[in-house]
Design a protein around this motif. Structure first.
Motif, PDB file in Angstrom:
ATOM      1  N   SER A 276       0.837  -1.194   0.000  1.00 15.39           N
ATOM      2  CA  SER A 276       0.000   0.000   0.000  1.00 15.39           C
ATOM      3  C   SER A 276       0.874   1.247   0.000  1.00 15.39           C
ATOM      4  O   SER A 276       2.004   1.232   0.507  1.00 15.39           O
TER       5      SER A 276
ATOM      6  N   ALA B 214      -6.928  -6.753   1.928  1.00 16.42           N
ATOM      7  CA  ALA B 214      -5.800  -6.406   2.786  1.00 16.42           C
ATOM      8  C   ALA B 214      -5.577  -7.420   3.893  1.00 16.42           C
ATOM      9  O   ALA B 214      -4.782  -7.178   4.813  1.00 16.42           O
TER      10      ALA B 214
ATOM     11  N   GLY C 225      -0.574  -9.229   5.325  1.00 15.03           N
ATOM     12  CA  GLY C 225      -1.435  -8.053   5.343  1.00 15.03           C
ATOM     13  C   GLY C 225      -1.043  -7.070   6.424  1.00 15.03           C
ATOM     14  O   GLY C 225      -1.212  -5.851   6.267  1.00 15.03           O
TER      15      GLY C 225
ATOM     16  N   VAL D  93      -1.410  -5.751   0.017  1.00 13.25           N
ATOM     17  CA  VAL D  93      -2.800  -5.817  -0.458  1.00 13.25           C
ATOM     18  C   VAL D  93      -2.853  -6.719  -1.684  1.00 13.25           C
ATOM     19  O   VAL D  93      -2.074  -6.545  -2.635  1.00 13.25           O
TER      20      VAL D  93
END
Length: 242
Positions: free
Chosen positions: A143, A224, A229, A234
């Motif tokens: 992310s 996610a 995670g 993701v």
């Protein structure tokens, strides 16, 4: 400096904490939910082939592609005893060119983050050509928040024969994490130094969804809660339009 040159020989030793079995479980769960037939898979940006080998042992026919000759040499050696052996091709994601279609393509451990935004459309276009209608594309990305959080970080990995120093800086103008790496490898009483530079681009979910849709993929899902995670990884699953 190039990436995944000198690092290739040490990559597995430095990534021993990666739960490859959990990654394979995740892909198989996605195949089961879809309900289609998944036998021939593409492992894009396959690296040293640990995941390729794991899926091969689970009964899948594998094609594995990577642009690094050094990483592919490690992968070929790792998979030499498997039958049927995976087919390895030295290609960048932007130049992917297969002889036929696969049932699904996977790309793990930040492979998509290594692609600049202007190249993603071409990568998805090529994947659309080589994934069968109704087939799946499953990949993971770090992310943007997790990449930004690494800005200014320094880390060290070491054992008796290797010292690896990582330094990360986030470029807010280019929205990418640039990290330099110094490798010190023991050679007798001396140490040999080499260096690499890696760049990972931050891709927002809206951008990924738009690019996938523009190049023939639908039913795009973000998750996610897959493997790693907690580290900001993701997973993205998309279906090639029939």
């Amino acid at each position: 400096m190039n990436c995944y040159g000198p690092l290739a020989a040490w990559y597995d030793a430095l990534t021993g904490d990666v739960p490859y079995g959990s990654f394979a479980d995740y892909y198989e769960a996605g195949f089961a939910r879809d309900g289609g037939e998944f036998r021939l898979l593409l492992d894009l940006c396959c690296g040293t082939g640990t995941l390729t080998a794991e899926l091969c042992r689970r009964g899948y026919e594998m094609i594995a592609a990577d642009r690094s000759e050094d990483m592919l040499m490690e992968a070929r050696e790792k998979c030499a005893s498997l039958s049927p052996a995976p087919l390895f091709v030295c290609q960048s994601a932007q130049e992917l060119d297969l002889y036929g279609t696969v049932d699904a393509a996977i790309c793990s451990l930040d492979g998509i983050n290594y692609l600049p935004p202007e190249d993603l459309g071409e990568v998805f276009r090529r994947l659309n050509l080589f994934i069968r209608p109704g087939g799946l594309l499953i990949f993971d990305v770090k992310s943007p928040e997790s990449l930004i959080a690494l800005d200014g970080s320094v880390s060290v990995d070491e054992d008796e024969d290797l010292l690896c120093l990582w330094r990360a800086d986030y470029d807010r103008d280019e929205d990418c994490l640039v990290y330099g790496m110094d490798l010190f490898e023991r050679e007798g009483a001396l140490w040999r130094r080499s260096g690499e530079e890696h760049v990972e681009y931050a891709h927002e979910r809206s951008f990924l969804r738009r690019e996938l849709g523009a190049h023939g993929f639908e039913a795009v899902l973000f998750d996610a809660h897959g493997p790693q995670g907690e580290l900001g990884r993701v997973f993205v699953t998309a279906k090639r339009k029939a």
